[in-house]
Write a protein that holds these residues in place. Sequence first.
Motif, PDB file in Angstrom:
ATOM      1  N   GLU A  40       0.820  -1.203   0.000  1.00  0.00           N
ATOM      2  CA  GLU A  40       0.000   0.000   0.000  1.00  0.00           C
ATOM      3  C   GLU A  40       0.858   1.259   0.000  1.00  0.00           C
ATOM      4  OE1 GLU A  40      -3.415  -0.087   2.520  1.00  0.00           O
ATOM      5  OE2 GLU A  40      -3.584  -2.257   2.333  1.00  0.00           O
ATOM      6  N   THR A 117      -6.690 -17.718   2.487  1.00  0.00           N
ATOM      7  CA  THR A 117      -7.981 -17.332   3.053  1.00  0.00           C
ATOM      8  C   THR A 117      -8.362 -18.050   4.345  1.00  0.00           C
ATOM      9  OG1 THR A 117      -9.120 -18.938   1.656  1.00  0.00           O
ATOM     10  CG2 THR A 117      -8.961 -16.670   0.822  1.00  0.00           C
ATOM     11  N   ILE A 134      -2.930  -7.702   8.633  1.00  0.00           N
ATOM     12  CA  ILE A 134      -3.328  -7.969   7.253  1.00  0.00           C
ATOM     13  C   ILE A 134      -4.423  -9.022   7.243  1.00  0.00           C
ATOM     14  CG2 ILE A 134      -2.542  -8.782   5.008  1.00  0.00           C
ATOM     15  CD1 ILE A 134       0.294  -8.054   5.920  1.00  0.00           C
ATOM     16  N   GLU A 135      -5.458  -8.729   6.505  1.00  0.00           N
ATOM     17  CA  GLU A 135      -6.562  -9.671   6.312  1.00  0.00           C
ATOM     18  C   GLU A 135      -6.577 -10.096   4.849  1.00  0.00           C
ATOM     19  OE1 GLU A 135      -8.648 -10.867   8.579  1.00  0.00           O
ATOM     20  OE2 GLU A 135      -7.744  -9.684  10.185  1.00  0.00           O
ATOM     21  N   ARG A 137      -7.809 -10.381   1.133  1.00  0.00           N
ATOM     22  CA  ARG A 137      -8.525  -9.421   0.300  1.00  0.00           C
ATOM     23  C   ARG A 137      -9.770 -10.083  -0.288  1.00  0.00           C
ATOM     24  NH1 ARG A 137      -3.853  -8.581  -3.743  1.00  0.00           N
ATOM     25  NH2 ARG A 137      -4.098 -10.803  -3.527  1.00  0.00           N
ATOM     26  N   ALA A 138     -10.699  -9.266  -0.751  1.00  0.00           N
ATOM     27  CA  ALA A 138     -11.925  -9.783  -1.368  1.00  0.00           C
ATOM     28  C   ALA A 138     -11.592 -10.683  -2.553  1.00  0.00           C
ATOM     29  CB  ALA A 138     -12.830  -8.628  -1.804  1.00  0.00           C
ATOM     30  N   GLU A 139     -10.581 -10.317  -3.328  1.00  0.00           N
ATOM     31  CA  GLU A 139     -10.215 -11.148  -4.491  1.00  0.00           C
ATOM     32  C   GLU A 139      -9.666 -12.508  -4.062  1.00  0.00           C
ATOM     33  OE1 GLU A 139      -6.125  -9.008  -5.802  1.00  0.00           O
ATOM     34  OE2 GLU A 139      -7.869  -7.775  -5.374  1.00  0.00           O
ATOM     35  N   ASP A 140      -9.047 -12.575  -2.882  1.00  0.00           N
ATOM     36  CA  ASP A 140      -8.582 -13.876  -2.375  1.00  0.00           C
ATOM     37  C   ASP A 140      -9.777 -14.797  -2.119  1.00  0.00           C
ATOM     38  OD1 ASP A 140      -5.866 -13.052  -2.357  1.00  0.00           O
ATOM     39  OD2 ASP A 140      -6.121 -12.180  -0.351  1.00  0.00           O
TER      40      ASP A 140
END
Length: 153
Positions: A40, A117, A134-135, A137-140
């Motif tokens: 980021e 995930t 860190i979590e 991501r939506a794409e994961d």
Amino acid sequence: MIRVTDQPFRISDAVADFEAQAAGAGAIVTFSGLVRPQAEGEDVTTLYLQAYSPMTENGIRNAVSQAQDKWPLTAVQVIHRIGDMSPGDAIVFVATASAHRRAAFEAADFLMDYLKTDAVFWKKEVTPSGTHWIEPRAEDYRDRERWTEEKGS
């Protein structure tokens, strides 16, 4: 087959070990994940990963078992680092072997989607501005859903 470790590992050694383990396979697929130098827009100084043993290892073992049930694999290996790591350090190594390439590719992809995930890890990046958990991501999560959707629907 599965190793969660706080010790650094060399990708070239992991590949050589797996090639010996998978002798006779028609296809070997490997994936290596490294600590990114930036996240980021900020420099990453340290990445810290924590696992909850034995839950983490049991979950990975279950994912490997699912991969073996879904694809005709002759060998599988997963190495995942925990603890403090620096940019460029190897975090994860996934290798699959099969008689044919498609099974090896898909199984490796499936295992990486699980690790990104659902595996029980906590990740924290250290940057000049502080620490950031860190979590996935939506794409994961979208990638992971490919394995639960029925083909052709």
